[in-house]
Scaffold this active site. Structure first.
Site, PDB file in Angstrom:
ATOM      1  N   TYR A   5      85.028  41.063  55.897  1.00  0.00           N
ATOM      2  CA  TYR A   5      83.597  40.776  55.809  1.00  0.00           C
ATOM      3  C   TYR A   5      82.902  41.063  57.124  1.00  0.00           C
ATOM      4  CZ  TYR A   5      84.029  36.423  58.508  1.00  0.00           C
ATOM      5  OH  TYR A   5      84.234  35.514  59.509  1.00  0.00           O
ATOM      6  N   ARG A  43      83.142  47.979  63.230  1.00  0.00           N
ATOM      7  CA  ARG A  43      84.175  46.930  63.103  1.00  0.00           C
ATOM      8  C   ARG A  43      84.656  46.823  61.655  1.00  0.00           C
ATOM      9  NH1 ARG A  43      82.841  41.036  65.258  1.00  0.00           N
ATOM     10  NH2 ARG A  43      81.561  41.005  63.373  1.00  0.00           N
ATOM     11  N   ARG A  80      97.525  39.774  38.956  1.00  0.00           N
ATOM     12  CA  ARG A  80      97.990  39.128  40.181  1.00  0.00           C
ATOM     13  C   ARG A  80      99.443  39.463  40.536  1.00  0.00           C
ATOM     14  NH1 ARG A  80     100.387  35.007  42.584  1.00  0.00           N
ATOM     15  NH2 ARG A  80      99.373  34.041  44.379  1.00  0.00           N
ATOM     16  N   HIS A 107     101.523  40.494  44.399  1.00  0.00           N
ATOM     17  CA  HIS A 107     101.226  40.551  45.826  1.00  0.00           C
ATOM     18  C   HIS A 107     101.013  41.969  46.350  1.00  0.00           C
ATOM     19  CE1 HIS A 107     102.431  36.426  45.536  1.00  0.00           C
ATOM     20  NE2 HIS A 107     102.261  36.205  46.832  1.00  0.00           N
ATOM     21  N   LYS A 135      88.665  41.242  60.805  1.00  0.00           N
ATOM     22  CA  LYS A 135      87.696  40.252  60.317  1.00  0.00           C
ATOM     23  C   LYS A 135      87.943  40.000  58.827  1.00  0.00           C
ATOM     24  CE  LYS A 135      82.825  38.923  60.826  1.00  0.00           C
ATOM     25  NZ  LYS A 135      83.024  37.604  61.432  1.00  0.00           N
ATOM     26  N   GLU A 173      89.523  31.758  71.345  1.00  0.00           N
ATOM     27  CA  GLU A 173      88.106  31.874  70.963  1.00  0.00           C
ATOM     28  C   GLU A 173      87.729  30.663  70.133  1.00  0.00           C
ATOM     29  OE1 GLU A 173      87.440  35.167  68.222  1.00  0.00           O
ATOM     30  OE2 GLU A 173      89.376  34.821  67.268  1.00  0.00           O
ATOM     31  N   LEU A 184      88.852  38.017  67.648  1.00  0.00           N
ATOM     32  CA  LEU A 184      87.976  38.999  67.032  1.00  0.00           C
ATOM     33  C   LEU A 184      87.116  39.627  68.123  1.00  0.00           C
ATOM     34  CD1 LEU A 184      87.081  40.045  64.181  1.00  0.00           C
ATOM     35  CD2 LEU A 184      85.087  38.586  64.499  1.00  0.00           C
TER      36      LEU A 184
END
Ligand SMILES: Cc1ncc(COP(=O)(O)O)c(C=O)c1O
Length: 291
Positions: free
Chosen positions: A33, A52, A100, A102, A147, A180, A205
């Site tokens: 995101y 990014r 579903r 993996h 991210k 961070e 990040l």
């Protein structure tokens, strides 16, 4: 005005915006995101965020669902349809919908969701109010440079901060070094006056605001060092602050209850806040648009 969201090619009422239960974002947090600030109707550091996003998608081997240019058009449209002057755009890309299992599905198409909301217009004075941070054990994985929407450790640590009456948690690695915040980058001005923020590697990040502040500092002839710092250094620092898309440059006035400096915004922090303010004001004018 009812809010509008973008979901896989359609603009839909926010209240009705939905994805499939077998979206891998929902099942595995298999997605990435970005949060981009909107300042006076202009996206702040759009290029930095798209670069990014490119990095995050690449590291997870998810193909761009559209060109960055088209992504920019959709973001602009989401801003326009929601009549955002000051706010944020939230953009999420997941690996898509598949039964579903993996391992990566063979044919899933990346899914894109965008939302936007208003936030209070940026104001240097209100942003000069300091906040408290606590320090916590960094319990995250070894790829904090991506991210990803997998934010459970960040959620738990932020909740711990909230319960302690603090605004943010600074995470501390196995060597006693601050990495961070849960959604912010950490900075200090040491007792000797050195401006310090942690180097970027897999433990943090690479913040877009961090980069913009570094660039602004450089242009203004303000020196800084990219290195990790200990909790003790933070507690004995002259100044401390954090940076993020939604908090800009935000003073930290207490660490684990211990006052930093005189308990108010520091001189250098105030200077950097002003510089960042100018950086935002310069968006869209052709200058300062890089990140
Ligand atoms: C873990 C983490 N660090 C730092 C940041 C700050 O990054 P940016 O300045 O790009 O918002 C964020 C932003 O959400 C974050 O989630």
């Amino acid at each position: 005005l009812s809010r509008i969201a973008y979901v896989n090619g359609r603009y839909v009422p926010h209240a009705e915006a939905a994805v499939h239960v077998e979206d891998r974002g929902y099942q595995f947090a298999d997605g990435v995101y970005e949060v981009i600030a909107v300042h006076r109707s202009v996206l702040v550091d759009e290029k930095g965020h798209m670069d990014r996003l490119d990095w995050s998608l690449g590291e997870l081997d998810i193909a761009w669902p559209m060109t960055p240019r088209a992504m920019g058009t959709v973001m602009g449209e989401v801003v326009r349809r929601n009549r955002i002057r000051d706010g944020i755009v939230y953009l999420q890309v997941t690996r898509g919908v598949a039964p579903r299992n993996h391992e990566f599905p063979a044919n899933a198409e990346a899914a894109v969701v965008m939302t936007a909301r208003r936030i209070r217009p940026f104001n240097v004075e209100t942003n000069s109010q300091g906040i408290d941070v606590i320090t916590v054990d960094d319990i995250r994985w070894k790829r904090c440079d991506i991210k990803t929407i997998s934010l459970l450790p960040n959620v738990l640590m932020k909740e711990q901060a909230a319960r302690a009456g603090a605004y943010e948690a600074w995470m501390v690695d196995g060597e006693g070094q601050v990495t961070e915040g849960t959604s912010t980058n950490a900075w200090i001005v040491t007792k000797d006056g050195d401006l310090v923020t942690r180097q970027t590697d897999n433990k943090i990040l690479s913040g877009i605001t961090r980069a913009a502040v570094m660039e602004a500092a450089q242009s203004a002839g303000i020196e800084f060092t990219e290195r990790s710092f200990t909790v003790d250094e933070a507690k004995t620092a002259r100044e401390a602050f954090l940076t993020s898309t939604t908090l800009f440059v935000k003073p930290v006035v207490r660490v684990d209850g211990e006052a930093i400096g005189n308990g108010h915004i520091g001189t250098l922090t105030a200077r950097l806040l002003d510089l960042y303010s100018a950086h935002m004001d310069g968006q869209g004018s052709g200058k300062d648009s890089a990140a």
